[in-house]
Design a protein around this motif. Structure first.
Motif, mmCIF file in Angstrom:
data_model
loop_
_atom_site.group_PDB
_atom_site.id
_atom_site.type_symbol
_atom_site.label_atom_id
_atom_site.label_comp_id
_atom_site.label_asym_id
_atom_site.label_seq_id
_atom_site.Cartn_x
_atom_site.Cartn_y
_atom_site.Cartn_z
ATOM 1 N N SER A 152 0.824 -1.204 0.000
ATOM 2 C CA SER A 152 0.000 0.000 0.000
ATOM 3 C C SER A 152 0.862 1.259 0.000
ATOM 4 O O SER A 152 0.618 2.197 -0.770
ATOM 5 C CB SER A 152 -0.930 0.001 1.213
ATOM 6 O OG SER A 152 -1.671 1.200 1.273
ATOM 7 N N ALA A 153 1.873 1.285 0.862
ATOM 8 C CA ALA A 153 2.748 2.458 0.938
ATOM 9 C C ALA A 153 3.514 2.652 -0.363
ATOM 10 O O ALA A 153 3.617 3.770 -0.884
ATOM 11 C CB ALA A 153 3.715 2.307 2.104
ATOM 12 N N PHE A 154 4.046 1.571 -0.898
ATOM 13 C CA PHE A 154 4.834 1.649 -2.126
ATOM 14 C C PHE A 154 3.985 2.128 -3.298
ATOM 15 O O PHE A 154 4.386 3.019 -4.057
ATOM 16 C CB PHE A 154 5.439 0.275 -2.410
ATOM 17 C CG PHE A 154 6.292 0.210 -3.644
ATOM 18 C CD1 PHE A 154 7.457 0.954 -3.735
ATOM 19 C CD2 PHE A 154 5.940 -0.593 -4.716
ATOM 20 C CE1 PHE A 154 8.254 0.903 -4.878
ATOM 21 C CE2 PHE A 154 6.722 -0.658 -5.858
ATOM 22 C CZ PHE A 154 7.883 0.092 -5.935
ATOM 23 N N GLU A 155 2.793 1.555 -3.445
ATOM 24 C CA GLU A 155 1.926 1.940 -4.557
ATOM 25 C C GLU A 155 1.447 3.381 -4.416
ATOM 26 O O GLU A 155 1.246 4.081 -5.416
ATOM 27 C CB GLU A 155 0.735 0.996 -4.646
ATOM 28 C CG GLU A 155 1.104 -0.393 -5.145
ATOM 29 C CD GLU A 155 -0.102 -1.295 -5.327
ATOM 30 O OE1 GLU A 155 -0.216 -1.929 -6.389
ATOM 31 O OE2 GLU A 155 -0.952 -1.350 -4.400
ATOM 32 N N THR A 156 1.266 3.850 -3.180
ATOM 33 C CA THR A 156 0.837 5.226 -2.951
ATOM 34 C C THR A 156 1.904 6.223 -3.385
ATOM 35 O O THR A 156 1.595 7.266 -3.973
ATOM 36 C CB THR A 156 0.517 5.448 -1.466
ATOM 37 O OG1 THR A 156 -0.584 4.619 -1.085
ATOM 38 C CG2 THR A 156 0.167 6.912 -1.179
ATOM 39 N N LEU A 157 3.154 5.892 -3.137
ATOM 40 C CA LEU A 157 4.242 6.850 -3.310
ATOM 41 C C LEU A 157 4.855 6.879 -4.701
ATOM 42 O O LEU A 157 5.364 7.912 -5.139
ATOM 43 C CB LEU A 157 5.351 6.571 -2.292
ATOM 44 C CG LEU A 157 5.009 6.831 -0.822
ATOM 45 C CD1 LEU A 157 6.127 6.306 0.072
ATOM 46 C CD2 LEU A 157 4.778 8.316 -0.575
ATOM 47 N N PHE A 158 4.823 5.757 -5.418
ATOM 48 C CA PHE A 158 5.635 5.634 -6.626
ATOM 49 C C PHE A 158 4.799 5.533 -7.899
ATOM 50 O O PHE A 158 3.743 4.900 -7.914
ATOM 51 C CB PHE A 158 6.545 4.409 -6.528
ATOM 52 C CG PHE A 158 7.691 4.588 -5.573
ATOM 53 C CD1 PHE A 158 8.926 5.022 -6.021
ATOM 54 C CD2 PHE A 158 7.524 4.348 -4.220
ATOM 55 C CE1 PHE A 158 9.980 5.199 -5.142
ATOM 56 C CE2 PHE A 158 8.570 4.520 -3.327
ATOM 57 C CZ PHE A 158 9.802 4.953 -3.789
ATOM 58 N N VAL A 159 5.318 6.147 -8.958
ATOM 59 C CA VAL A 159 4.726 5.962 -10.282
ATOM 60 C C VAL A 159 5.521 4.930 -11.084
ATOM 61 O O VAL A 159 5.016 4.363 -12.046
ATOM 62 C CB VAL A 159 4.619 7.294 -11.056
ATOM 63 C CG1 VAL A 159 3.704 8.260 -10.328
ATOM 64 C CG2 VAL A 159 5.980 7.912 -11.316
ATOM 65 N N TYR A 160 6.770 4.714 -10.684
ATOM 66 C CA TYR A 160 7.557 3.601 -11.231
ATOM 67 C C TYR A 160 7.558 2.495 -10.179
ATOM 68 O O TYR A 160 8.304 2.550 -9.193
ATOM 69 C CB TYR A 160 8.993 4.036 -11.530
ATOM 70 C CG TYR A 160 9.137 4.880 -12.766
ATOM 71 C CD1 TYR A 160 9.337 4.306 -14.022
ATOM 72 C CD2 TYR A 160 9.067 6.270 -12.677
ATOM 73 C CE1 TYR A 160 9.468 5.087 -15.157
ATOM 74 C CE2 TYR A 160 9.199 7.062 -13.809
ATOM 75 C CZ TYR A 160 9.403 6.471 -15.045
ATOM 76 O OH TYR A 160 9.528 7.253 -16.160
#
Length: 267
Positions: A152-160
Motif C-alpha cells: 500500500s505504501a509503495f503503490e501510494t508513493l511511486f509511479v515507477y
C-alpha cells in the motif's frame, strides 16, 4: 546525537565540515531517506556540513505529551537550531512535509537562511490541485510478493513500481517507517494541527534567498500546479517540473535531482 528541545529531543547526524545545511525528510520516514541520495553529491563538492535531523515524532527524535501540532514540531526544530547552529547562517533542504517545515524555519529565521531547496513540498493550502494517479511502470509479480502494508505504501508513493524503486523504498524509506511514532501520526493532529497557525511569508512580497523548487508532474500527493505562489516569492529561484516523476522524484529521477541540487549549491 541528541539535542534536548522544548517538547522532547531532536536526533541528528552531522557529516562533513563547512557551511551548514539543515536537511529535513518527508513524513513517515527518517533522515536516512535524505542521506541516501544527498551524500553522493558531496563526493565532488567540499566545504559543506550536512545536518540531517529526524523530524519530531520520527526516527530517534522523541516528543512529549505537550507536542500536538506542526507549530509544536517547528518549535522543537527552531530550539534545535538555536542550540546547535546558534546564530550561524545556514541553508535548507526539505522534502514534502519537511519542505513545509523548511518554509516555517525560513519564515521565523529569515536572516539566518542563505538559500532553500524544496522537493515536492507541502504548501499552506487546504485544497490542492492534483493530477490523477498515473503508474508509468508496474511489476505485478513484484507487488504480489509484498505484505499489504508495504504494498500500500509503495503503490501510494511511486509511479515507477519496479524493482529499482522497490529496492530504494526498502533500503531508504522503510527503515524510517518502522521507527515513526504511529500514535502521533495517526492522531487527530492531521485534522487539528497539520497546518501552521501563521502562514509562511505572509505579508512579504519577495524573499532574497536563492531557491530551488523541484516538482513532479505526476505527483498526485502534492501536485505541481499550485506553486506559482512560491515562485513569485523568490525572485532568485530555479523552478523545475520533472515529467514522468511522482512524489518520490528524488528516487525516480535521482540523477537529475542530484544535478539540480549540485548546481544550486554552487550558485
Amino acid at each position: 546525537m541528541n539535542c534536548k528541545v522544548k517538547m522532547g529531543s531532536i536526533f541528528y547526524e552531522v557529516i562533513g565540515e563547512g557551511f551548514p545545511i539543515i536537511i529535513l525528510h518527508s513524513i513517515g520516514t527518517d533522515h536516512r531517506s535524505m542521506k541516501a541520495w544527498i551524500e553522493p553529491i558531496f563526493k565532488k563538492i567540499n566545504g559543506y556540513q550536512r545536518v540531517y535531523i529526524d523530524l519530531p515524532a520520527h526516527g530517534n527524535s522523541d516528543i512529549d505529551i505537550n507536542l500536538k501540532s506542526t507549530d509544536d514540531m517547528l518549535t522543537n526544530i527552531l530550539n534545535f537550531i538555536d542550540t546547535s547552529i546558534l546564530e550561524m547562517t545556514f541553508s535548507l533542504i526539505g522534502s514534502s512535509f519537511g519542505g513545509y517545515l523548511a518554509q516555517g524555519i525560513l519564515h521565523f529565521r529569515p536572516n539566518q537562511v542563505k538559500s532553500i531547496c524544496l522537493l515536492a513540498p507541502v504548501l499552506h493550502l487546504r485544497e490542492r490541485t492534483l493530477p490523477e494517479k498515473v503508474v508509468i511502470e508496474k511489476d505485478g509479480n513484484l507487488l504480489s510478493a509484498l505484505d499489504s502494508d508495504l504494498r500500500s505504501a509503495f503503490e501510494t508513493l511511486f509511479v515507477y513500481q519496479n524493482k529499482e524503486s522497490l529496492d530504494c523504498f526498502l533500503s531508504e524509506i522503510q527503515p524510517g517507517r518502522i521507527l515513526a511514532n504511529k500514535d502521533f501520526l495517526t492522531s487527530d493532529w492531521r485534522k487539528k494541527g497539520y497546518f501552521f497557525s501563521e502562514e509562511p511569508f505572509q505579508g512579504k512580497s519577495s524573499l532574497r534567498q536563492q531557491a530551488l523548487i523541484i516538482l513532479g508532474k505526476q505527483d498526485n500527493i502534492c501536485g505541481y500546479k499550485d506553486y506559482d505562489y512560491l515562485l513569485n516569492k523568490f525572485p532568485s529561484s530555479t523552478y523545475v517540473v520533472l515529467n514522468k516523476a511522482g512524489h518520490m522524484l528524488h528516487i525516480e529521477k535521482r540523477q537529475v535531482v542530484q544535478q539540480l541540487v549540485e548546481d544550486w549549491l554552487c550558485e
